[in-house]
Scaffold this motif. Structure first.
Motif, mmCIF file in Angstrom:
data_model
loop_
_atom_site.group_PDB
_atom_site.id
_atom_site.type_symbol
_atom_site.label_atom_id
_atom_site.label_comp_id
_atom_site.label_asym_id
_atom_site.label_seq_id
_atom_site.Cartn_x
_atom_site.Cartn_y
_atom_site.Cartn_z
ATOM 1 N N THR A 46 0.721 -1.468 0.051
ATOM 2 C CA THR A 46 0.061 -0.084 -0.017
ATOM 3 C C THR A 46 0.679 0.982 -0.124
ATOM 4 O O THR A 46 0.206 2.057 -0.323
ATOM 5 C CB THR A 46 -0.845 0.131 1.193
ATOM 6 N N VAL A 47 2.087 1.071 0.454
ATOM 7 C CA VAL A 47 2.772 2.297 0.357
ATOM 8 C C VAL A 47 4.153 1.948 -0.346
ATOM 9 O O VAL A 47 4.805 0.936 -0.228
ATOM 10 C CB VAL A 47 3.341 2.680 1.791
ATOM 11 N N GLN A 48 4.686 2.764 -1.299
ATOM 12 C CA GLN A 48 5.987 2.493 -1.918
ATOM 13 C C GLN A 48 6.757 3.788 -2.176
ATOM 14 O O GLN A 48 6.445 4.797 -1.955
ATOM 15 C CB GLN A 48 5.552 1.999 -3.343
ATOM 16 N N THR A 49 8.123 3.597 -2.321
ATOM 17 C CA THR A 49 8.942 4.878 -2.763
ATOM 18 C C THR A 49 8.649 5.017 -4.524
ATOM 19 O O THR A 49 8.170 4.282 -5.062
ATOM 20 C CB THR A 49 10.372 4.380 -2.688
ATOM 21 N N VAL A 50 9.015 6.252 -4.778
ATOM 22 C CA VAL A 50 8.964 6.612 -6.301
ATOM 23 C C VAL A 50 9.885 5.501 -7.093
ATOM 24 O O VAL A 50 9.302 5.226 -8.158
ATOM 25 C CB VAL A 50 9.301 7.958 -6.216
ATOM 26 N N SER A 51 10.737 5.355 -6.689
ATOM 27 C CA SER A 51 11.567 4.345 -7.481
ATOM 28 C C SER A 51 11.152 3.003 -7.552
ATOM 29 O O SER A 51 11.063 2.347 -8.671
ATOM 30 C CB SER A 51 13.067 4.219 -6.878
ATOM 31 N N GLU A 52 10.330 2.564 -6.513
ATOM 32 C CA GLU A 52 9.822 0.912 -6.511
ATOM 33 C C GLU A 52 8.645 1.219 -7.475
ATOM 34 O O GLU A 52 8.313 0.410 -8.564
ATOM 35 C CB GLU A 52 9.386 0.662 -5.144
ATOM 36 N N ILE A 53 7.668 2.343 -7.402
ATOM 37 C CA ILE A 53 6.683 2.515 -8.399
ATOM 38 C C ILE A 53 7.031 2.488 -9.833
ATOM 39 O O ILE A 53 6.595 1.901 -10.749
ATOM 40 C CB ILE A 53 6.000 3.666 -8.061
ATOM 41 N N GLY A 54 8.112 3.233 -10.000
ATOM 42 C CA GLY A 54 8.565 3.403 -11.535
ATOM 43 C C GLY A 54 9.045 2.014 -12.049
ATOM 44 O O GLY A 54 8.919 1.698 -13.119
ATOM 45 N N ARG A 55 9.781 1.209 -11.205
ATOM 46 C CA ARG A 55 10.364 0.044 -11.495
ATOM 47 C C ARG A 55 9.049 -0.755 -11.845
ATOM 48 O O ARG A 55 9.175 -1.640 -12.768
ATOM 49 C CB ARG A 55 10.967 -0.641 -10.489
ATOM 50 N N ARG A 56 8.268 -0.987 -10.841
ATOM 51 C CA ARG A 56 7.146 -1.954 -11.388
ATOM 52 C C ARG A 56 6.166 -1.206 -12.302
ATOM 53 O O ARG A 56 5.519 -2.217 -13.131
ATOM 54 C CB ARG A 56 6.326 -1.938 -9.739
ATOM 55 N N ALA A 57 6.172 -0.196 -12.531
ATOM 56 C CA ALA A 57 5.327 0.305 -13.640
ATOM 57 C C ALA A 57 6.215 0.484 -15.046
ATOM 58 O O ALA A 57 5.655 0.929 -15.875
ATOM 59 C CB ALA A 57 4.776 1.689 -13.348
ATOM 60 N N ARG A 58 7.109 -0.056 -14.796
ATOM 61 C CA ARG A 58 8.235 -0.142 -16.034
ATOM 62 C C ARG A 58 8.478 1.394 -16.565
ATOM 63 O O ARG A 58 8.212 1.660 -17.941
ATOM 64 C CB ARG A 58 7.766 -0.950 -17.413
ATOM 65 N N LEU A 59 8.636 2.462 -15.742
ATOM 66 C CA LEU A 59 8.983 3.780 -16.352
ATOM 67 C C LEU A 59 10.132 4.176 -16.064
ATOM 68 O O LEU A 59 10.813 3.831 -14.891
ATOM 69 C CB LEU A 59 7.866 4.790 -15.636
ATOM 70 N N PRO A 60 10.838 5.028 -17.018
ATOM 71 C CA PRO A 60 12.131 5.531 -16.783
ATOM 72 C C PRO A 60 12.151 6.625 -15.202
ATOM 73 O O PRO A 60 11.140 7.242 -15.244
ATOM 74 C CB PRO A 60 12.305 6.517 -17.908
ATOM 75 N N PRO A 61 13.025 6.730 -14.567
ATOM 76 C CA PRO A 61 13.146 7.551 -13.336
ATOM 77 C C PRO A 61 12.519 8.776 -13.521
ATOM 78 O O PRO A 61 11.822 9.208 -12.742
ATOM 79 C CB PRO A 61 14.572 7.420 -12.895
ATOM 80 N N SER A 62 13.178 9.412 -14.489
ATOM 81 C CA SER A 62 12.437 10.815 -14.740
ATOM 82 C C SER A 62 11.056 10.847 -14.823
ATOM 83 O O SER A 62 10.307 11.894 -14.563
ATOM 84 C CB SER A 62 13.173 11.517 -15.982
ATOM 85 N N THR A 63 10.348 9.994 -15.949
ATOM 86 C CA THR A 63 9.141 9.863 -16.311
ATOM 87 C C THR A 63 8.295 9.578 -14.653
ATOM 88 O O THR A 63 7.196 10.246 -14.505
ATOM 89 C CB THR A 63 8.946 9.021 -17.405
ATOM 90 N N ALA A 64 8.847 8.767 -14.277
ATOM 91 C CA ALA A 64 8.111 8.217 -12.658
ATOM 92 C C ALA A 64 7.951 9.689 -11.816
ATOM 93 O O ALA A 64 6.960 9.725 -11.287
ATOM 94 C CB ALA A 64 8.766 7.160 -12.390
ATOM 95 N N HIS A 65 9.038 10.118 -11.636
ATOM 96 C CA HIS A 65 9.142 11.340 -10.756
ATOM 97 C C HIS A 65 7.984 12.356 -11.247
ATOM 98 O O HIS A 65 7.379 12.943 -10.427
ATOM 99 C CB HIS A 65 10.508 11.765 -10.486
ATOM 100 N N ARG A 66 8.089 12.681 -12.591
ATOM 101 C CA ARG A 66 7.301 13.842 -12.999
ATOM 102 C C ARG A 66 5.754 13.237 -13.012
ATOM 103 O O ARG A 66 4.860 13.927 -12.346
ATOM 104 C CB ARG A 66 7.675 13.900 -14.628
#
Length: 250
Positions: A26-46
C-alpha cells in the motif's frame, strides 16, 4: 492521449502506476513504483508528482507514496458498485447474523471475481478473499456463479485456457467445469468444497437485476459444516437485494 517515445499512452502509464499498488503493498517509494510500472526514473518522478498534485496519490511524512483519497472519491461517484453494495449490506448482515462465518458479495470484473464487500465473524474459519480481492472465476463459489451466467464467449475463453489449481478441490478439467456451470444455471446455486482452502466450502447464489445476473452472494463455511442453512439464507438475501435494487431504479 499523447504517446511517449516508446508508444505508451498517458492513460496506460497512469494505470500502471496505480496498478503497482496492492493489498499487501500500500506504500511505496517513487523508485519502486517506477520499476514496477516500467517507467524511466525521470518519467516516474514527473508523473507521480502530477498525480500527487491532483490528489490521486499522496505522500506520507517519509515521502513514500500511497493511493489518495481523491481516487476513492472519484471511484464512488455514481458507481453502480456502490449502489449494489448499499442495497446488499442489510441482507448480508442478516445472513451473517444467522451463519456467523464469512459473507461476501462479488462481481465480474475483467474476467475475475472481484469482492465488493465482506462481513466476517471473529471466530470464522479460513478464507482467502478480501474486499477488493480478486479470484479466478473457476476457483471460487462466487466465481463459478458469475462464470455460469457470463457471456458465452467469456465462458469459452475460460474453458479453453489452462485451469490453474488454487486449492485441492479446484475444478481443473474443462469438461467437468462445463457440467458444473450447466448445473449452476439449472439449480441456481453452487457448493464448492476445498476450491481454495482445503478446510473450507464456498456456497454461492446469483443476484439479479432486470433479469441479468450482476453479482454473486456467498458464504464460506468450515468444510465439515452442512451447507443447507447457508443456502436458504443466501437465497432469501439475494431476493431481498433484487427487490431493493428494483425499488431504487424506479
Amino acid at each position: 492521449m499523447a504517446n511517449s517515445a516508446s508508444g505508451d499512452s498517458v492513460i496506460g502509464r497512469v494505470m500502471r502506476i496505480i496498478d503497482s499498488f496492492s493489498e499487501d503493498r500500500t506504500v511505496q517509494t517513487v523508485s519502486e513504483i517506477g520499476r514496477r510500472a516500467r517507467l524511466p526514473p525521470s518519467t516516474a518522478h514527473r508523473m507521480i508528482g502530477e498525480l500527487v498534485a491532483n490528489g490521486i496519490l499522496e505522500r506520507d511524512a517519509e515521502h513514500r507514496v500511497r493511493l489518495g483519497m481523491r481516487l476513492w472519491e472519484l471511484a464512488l461517484r455514481g458507481s453502480t458498485a456502490l449502489k449494489l453494495r448499499q442495497a446488499a449490506l442489510p441482507y448480508m448482515e442478516r445472513v451473517q447474523s444467522a451463519i456467523r462465518e464469512h459473507t461476501q458479495l462479488a462481481v465480474l470484473e475483467q474476467e475475475e471475481a472481484l469482492c465488493l464487500e465482506q462481513l466476517s465473524d471473529p471466530n470464522a474459519g479460513a478464507n482467502a478473499t478480501r474486499i477488493t480481492g480478486r479470484l479466478p472465476l473457476h476457483a471460487s463459489s462466487s466465481g463459478l456463479v458469475l462464470l455460469a451466467h457470463a457471456d458465452a464467449r467469456l465462458r469459452e475463453r475460460v474453458l479453453a485456457a489452462p485451469l490453474r489449481r488454487v486449492g485441492p478441490g479446484t475444478i481443473t478439467d474443462p469438461s467437468r467445469l462445463r457440467r458444473t456451470l450447466d448445473e449452476i444455471r439449472r439449480v441456481g446455486r453452487v457448493v464448492a468444497p476445498a476450491s481454495i482452502e482445503e478446510v473450507s466450502t464456498g456456497v454461492a447464489v446469483p443476484v439479479r437485476s432486470a433479469g441479468a445476473v450482476i453479482a454473486a452472494l456467498s458464504v464460506v463455511l468450515p468444510r465439515e459444516r452442512p451447507p443447507g442453512a447457508a443456502i436458504e439464507e443466501l437465497v432469501v438475501a439475494a431476493r431481498g437485494i433484487e427487490r431493493s435494487l428494483s425499488t431504487s431504479t424506479r
